[in-house]
Motif scaffolding. Structure first.
Motif, PDB file in Angstrom:
ATOM      1  N   VAL A 221      39.477  52.366  55.456  1.00  0.00           N
ATOM      2  CA  VAL A 221      38.597  51.946  54.836  1.00  0.00           C
ATOM      3  C   VAL A 221      38.698  50.342  53.733  1.00  0.00           C
ATOM      4  O   VAL A 221      38.268  49.588  53.406  1.00  0.00           O
ATOM      5  N   LEU A 222      40.225  50.277  52.489  1.00  0.00           N
ATOM      6  CA  LEU A 222      40.691  49.484  51.306  1.00  0.00           C
ATOM      7  C   LEU A 222      40.797  48.411  52.368  1.00  0.00           C
ATOM      8  O   LEU A 222      40.585  46.866  51.604  1.00  0.00           O
ATOM      9  N   GLU A 223      40.720  48.181  53.115  1.00  0.00           N
ATOM     10  CA  GLU A 223      41.402  46.825  54.324  1.00  0.00           C
ATOM     11  C   GLU A 223      39.895  45.955  54.257  1.00  0.00           C
ATOM     12  O   GLU A 223      39.859  45.625  54.793  1.00  0.00           O
ATOM     13  N   ILE A 224      39.318  46.904  54.786  1.00  0.00           N
ATOM     14  CA  ILE A 224      37.708  46.710  55.254  1.00  0.00           C
ATOM     15  C   ILE A 224      36.888  45.979  53.994  1.00  0.00           C
ATOM     16  O   ILE A 224      35.824  45.330  53.559  1.00  0.00           O
ATOM     17  N   ASN A 225      37.113  46.701  52.651  1.00  0.00           N
ATOM     18  CA  ASN A 225      36.901  46.755  51.836  1.00  0.00           C
ATOM     19  C   ASN A 225      37.277  45.552  51.450  1.00  0.00           C
ATOM     20  O   ASN A 225      36.233  45.098  50.144  1.00  0.00           O
ATOM     21  N   GLN A 226      38.630  45.198  51.370  1.00  0.00           N
ATOM     22  CA  GLN A 226      39.526  43.513  50.238  1.00  0.00           C
ATOM     23  C   GLN A 226      38.515  42.808  50.958  1.00  0.00           C
ATOM     24  O   GLN A 226      38.963  41.741  50.531  1.00  0.00           O
ATOM     25  N   ALA A 227      38.554  42.332  52.185  1.00  0.00           N
ATOM     26  CA  ALA A 227      37.196  41.194  53.142  1.00  0.00           C
ATOM     27  C   ALA A 227      36.958  40.434  51.800  1.00  0.00           C
ATOM     28  O   ALA A 227      36.059  41.357  51.782  1.00  0.00           O
ATOM     29  N   GLY A 228      36.984  39.235  51.621  1.00  0.00           N
ATOM     30  CA  GLY A 228      36.760  38.223  50.289  1.00  0.00           C
ATOM     31  C   GLY A 228      36.517  38.564  49.257  1.00  0.00           C
ATOM     32  O   GLY A 228      36.356  37.907  48.613  1.00  0.00           O
ATOM     33  N   LEU A 229      38.090  39.691  48.949  1.00  0.00           N
ATOM     34  CA  LEU A 229      38.537  39.727  48.125  1.00  0.00           C
ATOM     35  C   LEU A 229      39.944  39.636  47.782  1.00  0.00           C
ATOM     36  O   LEU A 229      40.531  39.789  48.642  1.00  0.00           O
ATOM     37  N   SER A 230      40.286  40.201  46.835  1.00  0.00           N
ATOM     38  CA  SER A 230      41.455  39.780  46.138  1.00  0.00           C
ATOM     39  C   SER A 230      41.845  41.176  46.406  1.00  0.00           C
ATOM     40  O   SER A 230      41.179  42.396  46.346  1.00  0.00           O
ATOM     41  N   TRP A 231      42.816  41.641  47.009  1.00  0.00           N
ATOM     42  CA  TRP A 231      43.748  42.876  46.972  1.00  0.00           C
ATOM     43  C   TRP A 231      43.790  43.832  45.761  1.00  0.00           C
ATOM     44  O   TRP A 231      43.986  44.660  45.873  1.00  0.00           O
ATOM     45  N   LEU A 232      43.916  42.897  44.466  1.00  0.00           N
ATOM     46  CA  LEU A 232      44.079  43.306  43.037  1.00  0.00           C
ATOM     47  C   LEU A 232      42.571  44.182  42.944  1.00  0.00           C
ATOM     48  O   LEU A 232      42.957  45.220  42.442  1.00  0.00           O
ATOM     49  N   THR A 233      41.481  43.821  42.947  1.00  0.00           N
ATOM     50  CA  THR A 233      40.461  43.775  43.055  1.00  0.00           C
ATOM     51  C   THR A 233      39.915  45.734  43.862  1.00  0.00           C
ATOM     52  O   THR A 233      39.752  47.004  43.028  1.00  0.00           O
ATOM     53  N   ILE A 234      40.432  45.561  44.626  1.00  0.00           N
ATOM     54  CA  ILE A 234      40.685  46.571  45.833  1.00  0.00           C
ATOM     55  C   ILE A 234      41.793  47.681  44.806  1.00  0.00           C
ATOM     56  O   ILE A 234      41.601  48.996  44.819  1.00  0.00           O
ATOM     57  N   LEU A 235      42.450  47.546  44.901  1.00  0.00           N
ATOM     58  CA  LEU A 235      44.088  48.877  43.153  1.00  0.00           C
ATOM     59  C   LEU A 235      43.302  49.058  42.549  1.00  0.00           C
ATOM     60  O   LEU A 235      43.680  50.332  42.238  1.00  0.00           O
ATOM     61  N   LYS A 236      42.464  47.938  41.730  1.00  0.00           N
ATOM     62  CA  LYS A 236      42.198  48.578  40.702  1.00  0.00           C
ATOM     63  C   LYS A 236      41.187  49.559  40.695  1.00  0.00           C
ATOM     64  O   LYS A 236      40.578  50.613  39.785  1.00  0.00           O
ATOM     65  N   LYS A 237      40.385  49.397  41.760  1.00  0.00           N
ATOM     66  CA  LYS A 237      39.233  50.503  42.524  1.00  0.00           C
ATOM     67  C   LYS A 237      39.717  51.968  43.335  1.00  0.00           C
ATOM     68  O   LYS A 237      38.750  52.664  43.980  1.00  0.00           O
ATOM     69  N   ARG A 238      40.976  52.099  43.793  1.00  0.00           N
ATOM     70  CA  ARG A 238      40.796  52.609  45.064  1.00  0.00           C
ATOM     71  C   ARG A 238      40.718  54.210  43.948  1.00  0.00           C
ATOM     72  O   ARG A 238      40.482  54.771  44.734  1.00  0.00           O
ATOM     73  N   GLU A 239      40.760  54.483  42.847  1.00  0.00           N
ATOM     74  CA  GLU A 239      40.771  56.083  42.612  1.00  0.00           C
ATOM     75  C   GLU A 239      39.085  56.095  43.039  1.00  0.00           C
ATOM     76  O   GLU A 239      38.239  57.010  43.678  1.00  0.00           O
ATOM     77  N   ALA A 240      38.385  54.876  42.059  1.00  0.00           N
ATOM     78  CA  ALA A 240      36.709  54.868  42.211  1.00  0.00           C
ATOM     79  C   ALA A 240      36.627  55.112  43.939  1.00  0.00           C
ATOM     80  O   ALA A 240      35.273  55.784  44.144  1.00  0.00           O
ATOM     81  N   PHE A 241      36.897  54.380  44.647  1.00  0.00           N
ATOM     82  CA  PHE A 241      36.840  54.382  46.917  1.00  0.00           C
ATOM     83  C   PHE A 241      37.272  55.525  46.719  1.00  0.00           C
ATOM     84  O   PHE A 241      36.364  56.642  47.869  1.00  0.00           O
ATOM     85  N   ARG A 242      37.767  56.478  46.156  1.00  0.00           N
ATOM     86  CA  ARG A 242      38.502  58.055  46.544  1.00  0.00           C
ATOM     87  C   ARG A 242      37.765  59.054  46.517  1.00  0.00           C
ATOM     88  O   ARG A 242      37.534  59.806  46.999  1.00  0.00           O
ATOM     89  N   ALA A 243      37.248  58.446  45.531  1.00  0.00           N
ATOM     90  CA  ALA A 243      36.041  59.548  44.535  1.00  0.00           C
ATOM     91  C   ALA A 243      35.103  59.642  45.276  1.00  0.00           C
ATOM     92  O   ALA A 243      34.130  60.070  45.919  1.00  0.00           O
ATOM     93  N   ALA A 244      34.308  58.061  45.885  1.00  0.00           N
ATOM     94  CA  ALA A 244      33.408  57.857  46.474  1.00  0.00           C
ATOM     95  C   ALA A 244      33.494  57.885  47.747  1.00  0.00           C
ATOM     96  O   ALA A 244      32.288  58.544  48.087  1.00  0.00           O
ATOM     97  N   PHE A 245      34.506  58.493  48.759  1.00  0.00           N
ATOM     98  CA  PHE A 245      34.785  59.183  49.852  1.00  0.00           C
ATOM     99  C   PHE A 245      35.051  60.169  49.986  1.00  0.00           C
ATOM    100  O   PHE A 245      35.672  60.281  51.351  1.00  0.00           O
ATOM    101  N   ASP A 246      34.760  60.989  49.344  1.00  0.00           N
ATOM    102  CA  ASP A 246      35.107  62.121  49.616  1.00  0.00           C
ATOM    103  C   ASP A 246      36.517  62.492  49.404  1.00  0.00           C
ATOM    104  O   ASP A 246      37.091  63.586  50.680  1.00  0.00           O
ATOM    105  N   GLY A 247      37.613  61.691  49.168  1.00  0.00           N
ATOM    106  CA  GLY A 247      39.067  61.377  49.219  1.00  0.00           C
ATOM    107  C   GLY A 247      39.498  61.259  50.866  1.00  0.00           C
ATOM    108  O   GLY A 247      40.477  61.819  51.320  1.00  0.00           O
ATOM    109  N   PHE A 248      38.424  60.478  50.865  1.00  0.00           N
ATOM    110  CA  PHE A 248      38.487  59.986  52.077  1.00  0.00           C
ATOM    111  C   PHE A 248      38.867  61.215  53.560  1.00  0.00           C
ATOM    112  O   PHE A 248      39.876  60.759  54.419  1.00  0.00           O
ATOM    113  N   ASP A 249      38.343  62.240  53.383  1.00  0.00           N
ATOM    114  CA  ASP A 249      37.955  63.400  54.244  1.00  0.00           C
ATOM    115  C   ASP A 249      37.306  62.469  55.442  1.00  0.00           C
ATOM    116  O   ASP A 249      36.162  62.593  55.482  1.00  0.00           O
TER     117      ASP A 249
END
Length: 191
Positions: free
Chosen positions: A38-66
């Motif tokens: 999920v993180l790698e897909i979302n990183q496409a076209g963006l910086s890895w730092l942007t994704i790492l900063k949003k990681r907790e938001a991704f975790r919450a949005a996608f139900d802990g990656f269940d």
């Protein structure tokens, strides 16, 4: 970054912990594998730092990656995700994550798990992996697949040979190293 990741990441508040404790480390946990995809897909076209900063938001949005919960998402959840400013609100990426969760659920019938599917196909060259992922998942081009597999130890190259973390990763016998030790020559460094 003008310097290597191994030189720049240590001590950085976001890159440091990822570099030192996750990048290149093998995992058999399907939730970890799905999160990384999920993180790698979302990183496409963006910086890895942007994704790492949003990681907790991704975790919450996608139900802990269940995986099962994400696979069950319908239009209500899709609309919620597309309205969530904490993540990347890209329709193609959101749809790919939901569809890929469904595809991972389907892989359980043939391979028991996402990890089982990866291990059943290992070792492959990067080009072979890209072809396989392209037939199996959505939004998985060469860079996404390469980084996903390198980040989980299926392909070499996460760390420089002189990086102290490389020794820690090698001690866990990542799949690429185990394949090389078993005689697979697809991962030998260029001469």
């Amino acid at each position: 970054m003008s310097v290597t990741y191994c030189a720049a990441a240590p001590g950085h508040p976001h890159h440091g912990p990822y570099h030192d404790g996750e990048y290149g480390f093998p995992s058999a946990d399907d939730r970890v594998l799905f999160e990384r995809l999920v993180l790698e897909i979302n990183q496409a076209g963006l910086s890895w730092l942007t994704i790492l900063k949003k990681r907790e938001a991704f975790r919450a949005a996608f139900d802990g990656f269940d995986i099962d919960r994400v696979a069950a998402y319908g239009e209500t959840e899709r609309a919620r995700l597309l309205a969530d400013a904490g993540i990347i609100r890209n329709r193609l990426k959101v749809d790919a994550v939901i569809d890929n969760a469904r595809r991972i659920v389907a892989l359980r019938d043939s391979h028991g798990s996402f990890d089982g599917w990866l291990r059943a196909h290992h070792p492959l060259t990067k080009a072979e992996w890209v072809t396989l992922f392209g037939r199996t998942f959505r939004f998985t081009g060469g860079e996404i697949v390469g980084e996903f597999l390198m980040s989980l130890g299926y392909l070499p190259g996460a760390h420089q040979a002189d990086c102290p973390v490389q020794a820690v990763v090698l001690a866990q016998s990542p799949p690429w190293k185990a394949a090389l030790d078993a005689g697979y020559r697809g991962y030998e460094p260029a001469k």
